[in-house]
Structure formats: C-alpha cells, structure tokens
Design an enzyme around this catalytic site. Structure first.
Site, PDB file in Angstrom:
ATOM      1  N   THR A 165      -4.178  -5.175   0.757  1.00 43.88           N
ATOM      2  CA  THR A 165      -3.499  -3.896   0.953  1.00 43.88           C
ATOM      3  C   THR A 165      -4.297  -2.979   1.875  1.00 43.88           C
ATOM      4  O   THR A 165      -3.723  -2.116   2.539  1.00 43.88           O
ATOM      5  CB  THR A 165      -3.234  -3.193  -0.390  1.00 43.88           C
ATOM      6  OG1 THR A 165      -4.472  -2.890  -1.032  1.00 43.88           O
ATOM      7  CG2 THR A 165      -2.387  -4.068  -1.300  1.00 43.88           C
ATOM      8  N   LYS A 221       0.850  -1.195   0.000  1.00 42.51           N
ATOM      9  CA  LYS A 221       0.000   0.000   0.000  1.00 42.51           C
ATOM     10  C   LYS A 221       0.884   1.242   0.000  1.00 42.51           C
ATOM     11  O   LYS A 221       1.821   1.338   0.802  1.00 42.51           O
ATOM     12  CB  LYS A 221      -0.897   0.009   1.244  1.00 42.51           C
ATOM     13  CG  LYS A 221      -2.119   0.908   1.122  1.00 42.51           C
ATOM     14  CD  LYS A 221      -3.154   0.287   0.206  1.00 42.51           C
ATOM     15  CE  LYS A 221      -4.530   0.911   0.388  1.00 42.51           C
ATOM     16  NZ  LYS A 221      -5.540   0.278  -0.486  1.00 42.51           N
ATOM     17  N   HIS A 256      21.870  27.421 -11.887  1.00 43.38           N
ATOM     18  CA  HIS A 256      22.666  28.557 -12.341  1.00 43.38           C
ATOM     19  C   HIS A 256      21.938  29.894 -12.218  1.00 43.38           C
ATOM     20  O   HIS A 256      20.722  29.988 -12.379  1.00 43.38           O
ATOM     21  CB  HIS A 256      23.077  28.348 -13.801  1.00 43.38           C
ATOM     22  CG  HIS A 256      23.859  27.094 -14.015  1.00 43.38           C
ATOM     23  ND1 HIS A 256      25.087  26.880 -13.431  1.00 43.38           N
ATOM     24  CD2 HIS A 256      23.598  25.971 -14.749  1.00 43.38           C
ATOM     25  CE1 HIS A 256      25.550  25.699 -13.799  1.00 43.38           C
ATOM     26  NE2 HIS A 256      24.657  25.127 -14.582  1.00 43.38           N
TER      27      HIS A 256
END
EC number: 1.7.3.3
Length: 298
Positions: free
Chosen positions: A63, A18, A258
């Site tokens: 699950t 899960k 940058h």
C-alpha cells in the site's frame, strides 16, 4: 467447539489499498497558477487470493507503493480534474501489473477558490470555500470500460418562503398541520453516473451544481414554489438529465432540516414568523434515484 473448514466457505469479494492519500498539484502558466488538492482512496483486487489463504505475499503491491504511485502520477500526468486523475490511476494499475483485475478510486477535492476582486482574478492566491464539496469514483475491471461517478455533498441551501407542505396522510399519531408557507433548508447530496468517459468533467459538475441551485431557488426576483421536497428533488433530476446527455443516472438526497417559529407568548412578545429555532435533528430525509429509460439513452 466446531470449526469451519475452508472447504465450506467461499470468497464474496476481496480488496486492499491505501486510503487518505493527499496531494496538491500546481499547474503554472507563467505567473498564473492553477491548483487542485485532493484526497484519494485506492483499492485493488488481485487475481489470486493466496495472501488470504496461505499468507503468501508475493503478489501484493504494498500500500505504500500505491501511495507513491498516486504522487508519481500527479507529477507525470498532471491533474486536469479529479475524475480524469482517477481514470489515470485505474489505467496505471491495470496496465502495469498483469495480476490486478479491478481498481476502484474514490477522490474528494479540497474546495479552493481563486481570489477575485472587481472581476479581476488573482494570479496565485486562493481561499478555502466549501459551499459544495466535489467528489468522484472511478471503477474499472481488467479489459472493461471504466465506470465514472461524480458528485457533490454538504451543499447547504435555505429559502424563507415559496415552499409548503399540505394534503398529507393523517392518522391518530399525526400532529403536523398543513403549511402553505414555510422554511426550506437542506444539505444536498447528489451522485451521478456517466454513460461515457469522454466528458468535460469540470463543466458537467458545474452544470449539475447550478441546476440544483436553480430548481431550489427559482428566479431571483420571485422564486419558485415547492409543494414538497420530493417534487423539487425530482424536478431537479429531470432538468439535469435534460441538460447533460452524458449523465445516465442521478441520485439526490435532501434531508429536510427544520426551522420552527419560537413561541414567545410566555414572555409577552408576539412573534410573527420573525424568530425561528433551528433544529438539527430529528430531520426528514428525502431521497430518489432516476435513470434514463433504454429508449432515452444516447
């Protein structure tokens, strides 16, 4: 069309579980409250693969049960740290079910910070403060010692001087010029592996975070010169291993984000390194992983 027989293939790995299980736990000490909010992904591996081979679901732990278990363990065990909670989840599934052979838990912590004013902490109010996101991973095989990683990500830092880049290789495609003084901005990702589970996880995580900031920034009154991102990255790793003996291996990624001086000559202005253009991409990407040599281990 030819078909592939199951006699000609084999499993490399299997797993299910899960993802995105969310929970917030409150620990109350009188009027003083502590919170940890987290998001967990839990994956299980079973002894048999009959669910894949024949569609037999009799060994599958749903699950939904996995999700409920995470919530129940938060109630029954509490959450001291995301690492200790990940270990609790591993231990539960490996001891409660005799057909689970492996558990892997990944947890992200939601960055709540207690409100504070003039050194006085608020009892129960917090602010979302994502200066660095904390995460962890715990993986354990049946009858084996768990392996724990901790990490931080999305920690964006910038300094406006005390960094350069010179003496690099040049070829016919090189246009970059030497820089004795430049911006240094990066979003730090660091992930480290412990050599034991007997760790003060909160203190260790804070120590790594503080070390990354220290090596990046240097002393507050004068900074510390960086000849390259690579050198700063490596020096940070060395200091982490020196300060935290429980850390066995550390990976750091520092993308070089940058900033370029904007040419204002066409509009009649002289820009003397005062106004910059931030560029999200393209960006350099510098990474390195180091570990202790065998003789240097605890």
């Amino acid at each position: 069309m030819a078909t592939t027989s199951n006699q000609n293939v084999e499993f490399v790995r299997t797993g299910y579980g899960k993802n995105m299980v969310k929970v917030l736990h409150i620990r109350r000490e009188g009027n003083h409250h502590h919170i940890i909010e987290l998001i967990a992904n839990v994956q299980l591996t079973l002894k048999t693969r009959k669910d894949y081979l024949t569609g037999d679901n009799s060994d599958i732990i749903p699950t939904d049960t996995v999700k409920n278990t995470v919530h129940a363990l938060a109630k029954l065990k509490g959450i001291k740290s995301i690492e200790s909670f990940a270990l609790d989840i591993c231990e539960h599934f490996l001891t409660a079910f005799n057909h689970v052979t492996r558990v892997k838990v990944n947890i992200d912590e939601v960055p709540w910070k207690r409100l504070e004013k003039n050194g006085v902490e608020h009892n129960h109010a917090f602010i979302h403060c994502p200066e660095a996101l904390r995460f962890c991973e715990a993986e354990q095989y049946l009858s084996k010692t768990p392996v724990v990683h901790s990490g931080l990500k999305d920690m964006k830092v910038l300094k406006t001087t005390q960094t350069g880049f010179e003496g690099f290789l040049r070829d016919r495609f090189t246009t970059l010029t030497d820089a004795k003084d430049r911006f240094f901005c990066t979003s730090v990702y660091a992930r480290w592996r412990y050599n034991t589970i007997n760790v003060a996880f909160d203190a260790a995580w804070k120590a790594v975070k503080d070390t990354v900031i220290q090596k990046f920034a240097g002393p507050y009154d004068r900074g510390e010169y960086s000849p390259s991102v690579q050198k700063t990255l490596y020096d940070t790793q060395l200091l982490v291993l020196d300060r935290i003996p429980e850390v066995e291996e550390i990976e750091i990624i520092m993308p070089n984000q940058h900033y370029f001086v904007i040419d204002m000559t066409k509009i009649g202005l002289s820009n003397k390194d005062e106004v910059y253009l931030p560029l999200d991409n393209p960006s350099g990407n510098i990474t390195g992983t180091v570990c202790r040599k065998p003789r240097a281990r605890m």
